[in-house]
Structure formats: C-alpha cells, structure tokens
Write a protein that holds these residues in place. Structure first.
Motif, PDB file in Angstrom:
ATOM      1  N   THR B 127       0.674  -1.223   0.074  1.00 20.49           N
ATOM      2  CA  THR B 127      -0.104   0.131   0.191  1.00 20.49           C
ATOM      3  C   THR B 127       0.874   1.236  -0.125  1.00 20.49           C
ATOM      4  OG1 THR B 127      -0.093  -0.290   2.332  1.00 20.49           O
ATOM      5  CG2 THR B 127      -2.131  -1.054   1.069  1.00 20.49           C
ATOM      6  N   ASN B 128       2.018   1.114   0.123  1.00 19.53           N
ATOM      7  CA  ASN B 128       3.047   2.340   0.155  1.00 19.53           C
ATOM      8  C   ASN B 128       2.676   3.216  -1.056  1.00 19.53           C
ATOM      9  OD1 ASN B 128       5.817   4.086  -0.133  1.00 19.53           O
ATOM     10  ND2 ASN B 128       5.497   3.189   1.920  1.00 19.53           N
ATOM     11  N   GLY B 140       6.993   5.506 -19.618  1.00 19.69           N
ATOM     12  CA  GLY B 140       6.023   5.942 -18.870  1.00 19.69           C
ATOM     13  C   GLY B 140       4.894   4.803 -18.921  1.00 19.69           C
ATOM     14  N   LEU B 141       5.294   3.530 -19.108  1.00 24.86           N
ATOM     15  CA  LEU B 141       4.324   2.501 -18.874  1.00 24.86           C
ATOM     16  C   LEU B 141       4.376   1.954 -17.516  1.00 24.86           C
ATOM     17  CD1 LEU B 141       4.939   0.701 -22.271  1.00 24.86           C
ATOM     18  CD2 LEU B 141       3.268   2.355 -22.030  1.00 24.86           C
ATOM     19  N   VAL B 142       2.995   1.715 -16.981  1.00 23.17           N
ATOM     20  CA  VAL B 142       3.005   1.157 -15.640  1.00 23.17           C
ATOM     21  C   VAL B 142       3.071  -0.414 -15.808  1.00 23.17           C
ATOM     22  CG1 VAL B 142       1.377   0.666 -13.928  1.00 23.17           C
ATOM     23  CG2 VAL B 142       1.567   3.147 -15.220  1.00 23.17           C
ATOM     24  N   TRP B 143       4.061  -0.906 -15.040  1.00 25.13           N
ATOM     25  CA  TRP B 143       4.298  -2.374 -14.951  1.00 25.13           C
ATOM     26  C   TRP B 143       3.753  -2.908 -13.678  1.00 25.13           C
ATOM     27  CZ3 TRP B 143       5.447  -4.993 -18.990  1.00 25.13           C
ATOM     28  CH2 TRP B 143       5.885  -4.501 -20.056  1.00 25.13           C
ATOM     29  N   SER B 144       3.421  -2.242 -12.734  1.00 24.78           N
ATOM     30  CA  SER B 144       3.180  -2.792 -11.357  1.00 24.78           C
ATOM     31  C   SER B 144       1.496  -2.068 -11.101  1.00 24.78           C
ATOM     32  CB  SER B 144       3.946  -2.630 -10.318  1.00 24.78           C
ATOM     33  OG  SER B 144       3.478  -1.958  -9.192  1.00 24.78           O
ATOM     34  N   PHE B 145       0.356  -3.095 -10.831  1.00 21.20           N
ATOM     35  CA  PHE B 145      -0.549  -2.730 -10.461  1.00 21.20           C
ATOM     36  C   PHE B 145      -0.930  -3.203  -8.933  1.00 21.20           C
ATOM     37  CE2 PHE B 145      -0.232  -3.425 -14.907  1.00 21.20           C
ATOM     38  CZ  PHE B 145      -0.993  -2.372 -15.315  1.00 21.20           C
ATOM     39  N   ARG B 146      -1.839  -2.356  -8.311  1.00 18.26           N
ATOM     40  CA  ARG B 146      -2.346  -3.163  -6.934  1.00 18.26           C
ATOM     41  C   ARG B 146      -3.960  -3.240  -6.694  1.00 18.26           C
ATOM     42  NH1 ARG B 146       0.702   1.101  -2.987  1.00 18.26           N
ATOM     43  NH2 ARG B 146       0.650   2.944  -4.765  1.00 18.26           N
ATOM     44  N   ASP B 147      -3.994  -4.483  -6.269  1.00 19.31           N
ATOM     45  CA  ASP B 147      -5.638  -4.585  -5.972  1.00 19.31           C
ATOM     46  C   ASP B 147      -5.888  -4.171  -4.518  1.00 19.31           C
ATOM     47  OD1 ASP B 147      -8.202  -5.277  -6.407  1.00 19.31           O
ATOM     48  OD2 ASP B 147      -7.733  -7.403  -5.830  1.00 19.31           O
ATOM     49  N   VAL B 148      -5.613  -2.931  -4.119  1.00 16.49           N
ATOM     50  CA  VAL B 148      -5.541  -2.675  -2.838  1.00 16.49           C
ATOM     51  C   VAL B 148      -5.330  -0.880  -2.676  1.00 16.49           C
ATOM     52  CG1 VAL B 148      -3.032  -2.883  -2.070  1.00 16.49           C
ATOM     53  CG2 VAL B 148      -4.767  -3.050  -0.245  1.00 16.49           C
ATOM     54  N   TYR B 149      -5.988  -0.284  -1.955  1.00 14.66           N
ATOM     55  CA  TYR B 149      -5.862   1.420  -1.861  1.00 14.66           C
ATOM     56  C   TYR B 149      -4.327   1.572  -1.299  1.00 14.66           C
ATOM     57  CZ  TYR B 149      -7.958  -0.051   2.706  1.00 14.66           C
ATOM     58  OH  TYR B 149      -8.329  -0.470   3.912  1.00 14.66           O
ATOM     59  N   ARG B 150      -4.165   3.092  -1.267  1.00 10.41           N
ATOM     60  CA  ARG B 150      -2.879   3.445  -0.864  1.00 10.41           C
ATOM     61  C   ARG B 150      -2.894   3.744   0.755  1.00 10.41           C
ATOM     62  NH1 ARG B 150      -0.128   7.398  -5.198  1.00 10.41           N
ATOM     63  NH2 ARG B 150      -0.676   8.682  -3.475  1.00 10.41           N
ATOM     64  N   ASP B 151      -1.752   3.847   1.258  1.00  6.56           N
ATOM     65  CA  ASP B 151      -1.730   4.205   2.649  1.00  6.56           C
ATOM     66  C   ASP B 151      -2.347   5.653   2.993  1.00  6.56           C
ATOM     67  OD1 ASP B 151      -0.338   1.936   3.369  1.00  6.56           O
ATOM     68  OD2 ASP B 151       1.458   2.909   3.064  1.00  6.56           O
ATOM     69  N   ASP B 152      -1.867   6.530   2.017  1.00  5.31           N
ATOM     70  CA  ASP B 152      -2.290   7.912   2.326  1.00  5.31           C
ATOM     71  C   ASP B 152      -4.021   8.018   2.445  1.00  5.31           C
ATOM     72  OD1 ASP B 152      -2.497   7.478  -0.071  1.00  5.31           O
ATOM     73  OD2 ASP B 152      -1.883   9.543  -1.072  1.00  5.31           O
ATOM     74  N   THR B 277      -9.691  -0.737   9.707  1.00  4.63           N
ATOM     75  CA  THR B 277     -10.330  -0.358   8.248  1.00  4.63           C
ATOM     76  C   THR B 277      -9.794  -1.493   7.253  1.00  4.63           C
ATOM     77  OG1 THR B 277      -8.353   1.030   8.105  1.00  4.63           O
ATOM     78  CG2 THR B 277     -10.393   2.188   8.326  1.00  4.63           C
ATOM     79  N   THR B 278     -10.625  -1.633   6.528  1.00  2.60           N
ATOM     80  CA  THR B 278     -10.302  -2.995   5.492  1.00  2.60           C
ATOM     81  C   THR B 278     -10.892  -2.747   3.966  1.00  2.60           C
ATOM     82  OG1 THR B 278     -10.670  -5.247   5.267  1.00  2.60           O
ATOM     83  CG2 THR B 278     -12.291  -4.120   6.543  1.00  2.60           C
ATOM     84  N   PRO B 279     -10.330  -3.305   3.145  1.00  2.00           N
ATOM     85  CA  PRO B 279     -10.959  -3.160   1.623  1.00  2.00           C
ATOM     86  C   PRO B 279     -11.826  -4.289   1.571  1.00  2.00           C
ATOM     87  CG  PRO B 279      -8.562  -4.122   1.750  1.00  2.00           C
ATOM     88  CD  PRO B 279      -8.752  -3.782   3.159  1.00  2.00           C
ATOM     89  N   PHE B 280     -12.180  -5.147   2.393  1.00  2.00           N
ATOM     90  CA  PHE B 280     -12.726  -6.368   2.043  1.00  2.00           C
ATOM     91  C   PHE B 280     -13.751  -6.482   3.439  1.00  2.00           C
ATOM     92  CE2 PHE B 280     -13.330 -11.051   2.785  1.00  2.00           C
ATOM     93  CZ  PHE B 280     -14.320 -11.117   1.466  1.00  2.00           C
ATOM     94  N   LEU B 281     -14.919  -6.287   3.365  1.00  2.00           N
ATOM     95  CA  LEU B 281     -15.975  -6.526   4.387  1.00  2.00           C
ATOM     96  C   LEU B 281     -17.028  -7.860   3.796  1.00  2.00           C
ATOM     97  CD1 LEU B 281     -16.867  -5.523   7.095  1.00  2.00           C
ATOM     98  CD2 LEU B 281     -18.382  -4.300   6.114  1.00  2.00           C
ATOM     99  N   ALA B 282     -16.865  -8.867   4.306  1.00  2.00           N
ATOM    100  CA  ALA B 282     -17.825  -9.993   4.146  1.00  2.00           C
ATOM    101  C   ALA B 282     -19.358  -9.557   3.943  1.00  2.00           C
ATOM    102  CB  ALA B 282     -17.364 -11.111   4.942  1.00  2.00           C
ATOM    103  N   GLY B 359      -1.890   3.016 -11.821  1.00  2.00           N
ATOM    104  CA  GLY B 359      -1.934   1.250 -11.599  1.00  2.00           C
ATOM    105  C   GLY B 359      -2.496   0.978 -10.210  1.00  2.00           C
ATOM    106  N   ASP B 360      -2.884   2.011  -9.652  1.00  2.00           N
ATOM    107  CA  ASP B 360      -3.816   1.890  -8.413  1.00  2.00           C
ATOM    108  C   ASP B 360      -5.106   1.595  -8.488  1.00  2.00           C
ATOM    109  OD1 ASP B 360      -1.212   2.573  -7.067  1.00  2.00           O
ATOM    110  OD2 ASP B 360      -1.661   4.557  -7.171  1.00  2.00           O
ATOM    111  N   ALA B 361      -5.599   0.819  -7.376  1.00  2.00           N
ATOM    112  CA  ALA B 361      -6.929   0.310  -7.675  1.00  2.00           C
ATOM    113  C   ALA B 361      -7.773   1.464  -6.941  1.00  2.00           C
ATOM    114  CB  ALA B 361      -7.154  -1.080  -6.786  1.00  2.00           C
ATOM    115  N   GLN B 362      -9.035   1.624  -7.497  1.00  2.00           N
ATOM    116  CA  GLN B 362      -9.996   2.490  -6.731  1.00  2.00           C
ATOM    117  C   GLN B 362     -10.965   1.762  -5.812  1.00  2.00           C
ATOM    118  OE1 GLN B 362      -9.393   5.805  -7.348  1.00  2.00           O
ATOM    119  NE2 GLN B 362      -7.487   4.635  -8.291  1.00  2.00           N
ATOM    120  N   LYS B 363     -10.728   1.584  -4.544  1.00  2.00           N
ATOM    121  CA  LYS B 363     -11.496   0.789  -3.698  1.00  2.00           C
ATOM    122  C   LYS B 363     -12.043   1.344  -2.489  1.00  2.00           C
ATOM    123  CE  LYS B 363     -10.368  -3.894  -4.670  1.00  2.00           C
ATOM    124  NZ  LYS B 363     -10.401  -5.135  -4.442  1.00  2.00           N
ATOM    125  N   PRO B 364     -13.202   1.158  -1.883  1.00  2.00           N
ATOM    126  CA  PRO B 364     -13.584   1.831  -0.751  1.00  2.00           C
ATOM    127  C   PRO B 364     -13.172   1.240   0.512  1.00  2.00           C
ATOM    128  CG  PRO B 364     -15.273   0.207  -1.664  1.00  2.00           C
ATOM    129  CD  PRO B 364     -13.906   0.201  -2.550  1.00  2.00           C
TER     130      PRO B 364
END
Lengths: 298, 382
Positions: B127-128, B140-152, B277-282, B359-364
């Motif tokens: 998340t950094n 300028g091509l993005v090579w790393s994606f993340r399925d999680v939001y950022r720390d900020d 806080t969590t990106p995943f709530l069952a 490459g950052d995921a937009q997640k609640p």
C-alpha cells in the motif's frame, strides 16, 4: 519523566532475567568447548512449541508440560552436539560456527513444517488462572503473578545451576574442561559425556525461557528464537563469555538498558542502546563485566 | 533390417516424448511473497488466496486448455531477497506475470527489475505511496498494479473516522518502523493535525521484538484517549494485550494490517473494541463472495482475511489478462493497463477493481470493530 522510571525498571528486569536464562546456555557451551552455539535460540523456540503440544495433544497439566519440554529440549541439545558439533571437534572453529548457523536455520524451518508459520497463542486455559492476576500494584507499576513467577523460576534455576557447577562432581569436571580439555581427559574425565551434559543443561534452561516468554506474551512463532538468541548472545558477551554469573548479570543489564533506552531516548534506538552499552563495556573491559582476562592458550 | 525397425521404433518414441509437452502445455505465473522467516504467516494468507483461484481455473479446464502453474518465490519480506527473486522471475522466460509482492518494502525493491525487463506484477497488499511513482518504465508505461488502496487514502480516512465517529481528541501513535507503518502513520498524523486532533505521543517498534511495554509505558504517561496502531496484527495483538496489562485501557484503532482473526486469537479480551479499516468486508460482498468465504473456511479451517481475498482477486485479474491477451508479457500488461474504468473493471470477491493511470485500484474502505471475539461491521463513514 521520573514517574516512568519504576515501571520501566520492572519491564526491563522481566525481560532481563529471561535473557539471562538463555544467555547461560550460550556461555556454558562456550566455556566448555569454545563454540558459539547459534542454534541455542531455536532450542528456546522448540521449548515453547513442545510445551504447547504436550498440553494440547497429550493433555498434560501446565507444570508437567514444562518439565516434559525441558527434558525433550535437553535431548535436542545433546542431539545437536552429537550430530553437528562432535564430528567437528578437531576441525577449525570456523567450521563449527557455520554448522551452528546451519542447524539454527534447519531447526527454524523444521518448526515451520511441523507447526506452520502462523503465530499461535499459548493455551491460556491450561495456565493457572492466578498467574494473570495482578499481584502488586504501586505507583503506576503493575506486577502480575506471572512476572513474580518468572523472577522466582529464574532465580531458583540460577541458584540450582551455580550449585551444580560448584558443588557436584560433574560441575567440577565442567570447570576442569573449561580450563584445559586435554589435561582433563588425562585425569580420567569422560570429555564427551561432560560436553553432552553441558548441552543438556543449557538447553533445558533455554526451554524454560521459551515457555515463560510465550506465556508472558501469549504468542509463539517459529522465528521467535532468532532475536532472543542474538540478545542472549549479546548478554553473554556483555557479562564475559564463558562466565555463568556474568551471563546472568549481562542479561539483566541488557534488559534494563533496553527498557530505559526505549523509555527515555527513543523507541527506535531501543536495540541500539542495548548494543551501545555492550560495545562500551567491551571497549573498557574487553573481557566483559565478570569475565577474567585469559591468556590465550598458545 | 531388424535393426532398422527397432531404430525406427526408438525414433518414434523420441518424437512422441518431445511432442508430449505440446499437449500438456502449462502457463506459468509467479507468486512472490514471504513464505518463510518472520513474515511467513502473512505470505501464508496470500498463498491460500492464490492457490484457491488457480485451482478453480485449472479445475474448470485451465486457460485455453493449458493448466496454470504457480512458481512460489520466497522473498522473506526482505528488500534484498525481493531484488534477487525479481531477477530470477525476469530471467525465467516461461513466467508471464507476477502476483506480489506482499510487503511494500519488498515490492519497491523489486520494481526496477520489473520495469526494466518488462513483466507485469499485481500486488494484493502493498500500500505504500511511493510505488505509484516508481512503477513506470522510461516510456511511462505502468508495470505494477495493485488490488488495494494506498496508505495515504487509508491514513486520512482513519483520521477522519477517529474524529467524526470515534470522537477521540488526544491520540497516541504506535507504528512499525517499515515502509507500511511509516507511510500510514504520516498520512494519519498529517490529516489528524489538520482536523484539529492532538497527537500526544509517537513511538515506533521493530518487527520481531515481542516486548512493547517500554514504549507503551511512555505512551500511557501522555494520557491519550485513543491509540492508533500502524502495523500488522501479529505485533498488534501483543501490543493490545500488553497495553491492557499495564493499564493503558483506551480505544484502539488500526488499518488493514489488523484485519485477521489471528488478532483476536492472540490478543483475547484485549482485542475488544478495536476498530479496523479494511478493503474487504464479508457482509458487503456479493453472493459470489459468500461462496468463496464458505469454500475458504472448509478448506483452510479459518476465516478469510483481506490478504487472502485480495490475493484471490489479484490472481483472478492476472489470469483474466492472460486469457484475453495471451501468454505474452507485454500484452498482459497492456490488458491490465486498459482496465481503467468501472465498465472495463474486474468484479471479484472484494468488489469491483479498476486501475487509475498509476496502476492503483480504486476501492472503498470499510470499518470493522471487534466485539465478543468477532469482527463485526462498524458504523461506516459517509
């Protein structure tokens, strides 16, 4: 600032006596065969895991499980000596040191295979309830029975160990070996037996430390031996490696230095403060706090 | 003549053996996380999620008839090891994509290799903030994606939550001294100060130490009414129980690093009332997720944590890209970079995922609270 002093001292002492218990194992082995047994931290970790296994899988009561884990760890210690160190007795010291590191990695991964990598809580139901109750509370200090139990057990074990070393035949043999292995064997001492005994004794004490730590923090994991091992090694060096009272004093000094360092300097320098104390001692007293300056056997 | 016949049979055998792999073709992906060492327990969560996704796809016939094979790469959550592992993956031409890394520090260390050699990675948990800028190659091509939001995002969210829902005013901060703990703490402290909360103490700890009482004793002296724990659940559980032992009984809250049932198992009563806080709530996840939750519990005999859920989805995204774009490193990247709007996104067990230009995921973010030994949904921030 000052109102923190007493609680921090208690924190440091609890940590310190446990370091002391592990450090004794290092220092005894070093005293007898001049080997830093880097796998000692893993024996400590096995003590904790075995104790939990005896409680959950075999159904032993808490105190009996401690004794059983101590016996098993004594056996592990002797096995380590037999497999890893005995064949290398006459080899250069560096070879034995590398084997020790190898055994440490092996045992750590073995534990991960047996018990998994996830941290386990200690079986709280098996621990006598009174241990978690507050025994004393004064000016911001909370002492639980468990802490008193830790102090009590370590003190008893240390006194017992000193008696074994100074008052028994095998203790005399250990001290003789530490002086000169060849001369001791010429006097009819069974060198290999004494070494195995030293490993067994140190490992059993390490096991107790592992169990106390895992009850105190309610958590055990396969890598817990590493940091504890490094700290205990530092404590042994600080006290003067090879000296048993030195290891005890070294452990306590290190624990208190760490707690005060974290409390008054900065928590990030916690380990830094502990090691700085150790380095300072070694600069001004190269043989450690209670170590004797030995003339190298040339 | 006889000799010739046997030769011909032998030749036929050799040809049959050589051509055999063409039928049993496999697609290789790598999963780089800590599987041994102090962070192995977290890697175990990721491994569980990825394993479930891959087995599911293989059971359904694989991708275009080929079975998916995962090459597990252990990097101990250590930047040095991550670097070595990254070069190993990049050199193995059969590996077409990566799920990983778990730790931000490890991911950051591996990034230069991935961008230089052109292989795409999707992290389920790193998340950094710095990753967003360092995951691009020279073009300028993005090579790393993340399925999680950022720390900020999460840190700021937590600061607002602390003020508006938890109603705390004097907050103590206890953070782990690594990229994750510091990044999260900085975002939290910045926003908290802007919102008028007072930060009465900031202490740090190092992974692997079991004793936190010296720092907690110091924080207790500052008399906070809430304590923000910026780190992971293993240490968090120890901190919670030690805080209780020394009589520091204030409201605790932490971020997704705490979202694991082991936190409650290890901390016991001391975990009560911790907000996470969590990106995943069952309970917020759809019917597909409910099936995943049940399957996971049946298979691993523990509850799903967000790491496993995110890893399951991250593997899903990578495998979807392979299915659509073919087993080609550059095309896989291109496909994932194209998942840049809700319509082109991927719906997994953790909800809809699509990537922005970094490459950052937009997640609640959701909030949970520990009550009676369970993690229950808490009041959400609107």
């Amino acid at each position: 600032m000052l109102e923190q002093l007493l609680p921090q001292l208690v924190n440091g002492l609890t940590l310190g006596v446990i370091y002391a218990l592990i450090a004794v194992g290092y220092t005894m082995v070093y005293g007898v065969i001049e080997l830093i047994n880097f796998a000692h931290g893993e024996v400590y970790m096995f003590g904790a895991f075995l104790c939990v296994t005896f409680i959950t899988a075999v159904g032993m009561p808490f105190y009996l499980a401690i004794v059983a884990a101590m016996l098993c760890c004594a056996a592990i210690g002797m096995f380590l000596d037999l497999v890893a160190y005995k064949p290398l007795r006459k080899a250069p010291r560096l070879a034995a040191l590398i084997t020790a590191i190898g055994m440490s990695i092996f045992l750590q991964n073995l534990a991960m295979v047996i018990w998994g990598s996830r941290p386990l809580p200690f079986v709280q139901e098996a621990v006598p309830a009174y241990l978690n109750e507050t025994a004393l509370s004064f000016s911001g200090v909370y002492l639980t029975w468990l802490q008193l139990f830790i102090f009590g057990v370590t003190t008893t074990m240390m006194i017992g160990l000193m008696l074994i070393i100074t008052r028994t035949r095998i203790g005399t043999a250990m001290r003789a070996l530490a002086q000169n292995k060849t001369a001791a064997s010429l006097m009819g001492i069974n060198v290999n037996f004494v070494i195995a005994f030293t490993f067994a004794l140190g490992s059993a004490m390490g096991a107790v430390a592992g169990i106390l730590v895992s009850v105190y923090y309610n958590s055990l994991y396969p890598t817990m031996g590493y940091v504890a091992g490094v700290k205990a090694f530092a404590a042994a060096v600080l006290g003067g490696i090879g000296s048993v009272p030195g290891a005890m004093l070294g452990g306590i000094v290190l624990g208190v230095a760490e707690a005060l360092g974290a409390g008054y300097v900065s928590s990030l320098y916690r380990d830094g403060v502990a090691y700085a104390v150790m380095i300072a001692v070694i600069i001004f007293r190269p043989s450690g706090l209670l170590g004797k300056a030995v003339i190298d056997k040339a | 003549m006889k000799f010739g016949w046997s030769k011909a049979v032998l030749l036929a055998c050799v040809i049959a053996l050589m051509s055999a792999p063409a039928y049993a073709k496999t697609i290789k992906i790598a999963c780089a996380s800590p599987f041994s060492g102090p962070a192995a327990a977290y890697g175990d969560n990721v491994k569980a999620g990825v394993t479930m996704k891959v087995e599911e796809i293989n059971a359904a016939g694989g991708i275009g008839g080929a079975q998916v094979e995962v090459v597990w790469m252990d990097e101990l959550c250590d930047p040095k090891e991550a670097n070595t592992v990254a070069s190993k993956i990049a050199r193995d031409e059969e590996i077409v994509g990566i799920v990983g890394h778990l730790c931000s520090s490890a991911h950051l260390a591996a990034l230069p290799t991935y961008t230089r050699t052109g292989i795409a990675a999707i992290s389920p948990t790193a998340t950094n903030v710095a990753i967003s800028d360092q995951n691009k190659d020279r073009k300028g091509l993005v090579w790393s994606f993340r399925d999680v939001y950022r720390d900020d995002f999460q840190g700021k969210f937590l600061a607002r939550y602390a003020k508006e829902v938890l109603n705390v005013t004097k907050v103590a901060v206890f953070y782990e001294n690594n990229d994750y703990g510091i990044g999260l703490k900085d975002a939290f402290v910045g926003e908290a100060k802007a919102l008028g909360l007072s930060i009465v103490g900031e202490e740090a700890y190092v992974k692997g130490t079991p004793d936190f009482t010296p720092q907690l004793t110091k924080l207790k002296a500052a008399e906070p009414d809430g304590i923000f724990l910026s780190g992971y659940y293993n240490e968090g559980a120890l901190i919670a129980s030690q805080a209780k032992k020394i009589g520091l009984d204030v409201l605790k809250f932490g971020a997704d690093g705490f979202d694991n049932m082991d936190y409650i198992k290890l901390a016991g009563d001391a975990a009560e009332g911790t907000y996470i806080t969590t990106p995943f709530l069952a309970s917020e996840a759809g019917p597909e997720a409910q099936k995943f939750l049940a399957d996971f519990k049946a298979r691993y005999n523990r509850d799903v944590d967000y790491m496993s859920a995110n890893a399951y989805d991250a593997a899903g995204i990578l495998l979807l890209a392979i299915e659509k774009a073919g087993a080609d490193r550059a095309k896989i990247r291109e496909y994932m970079a194209g998942m840049n709007s809700p319509e082109k996104g991927y719906t997994g067990v953790s909800g809809l995922t699509y990537f922005d230009e970094h490459g950052d995921a937009q997640k609640p973010a959701f909030v949970k609270v520990v009550k009676n030994g369970e993690m229950l949904p808490a009041q959400q921030l609107k």
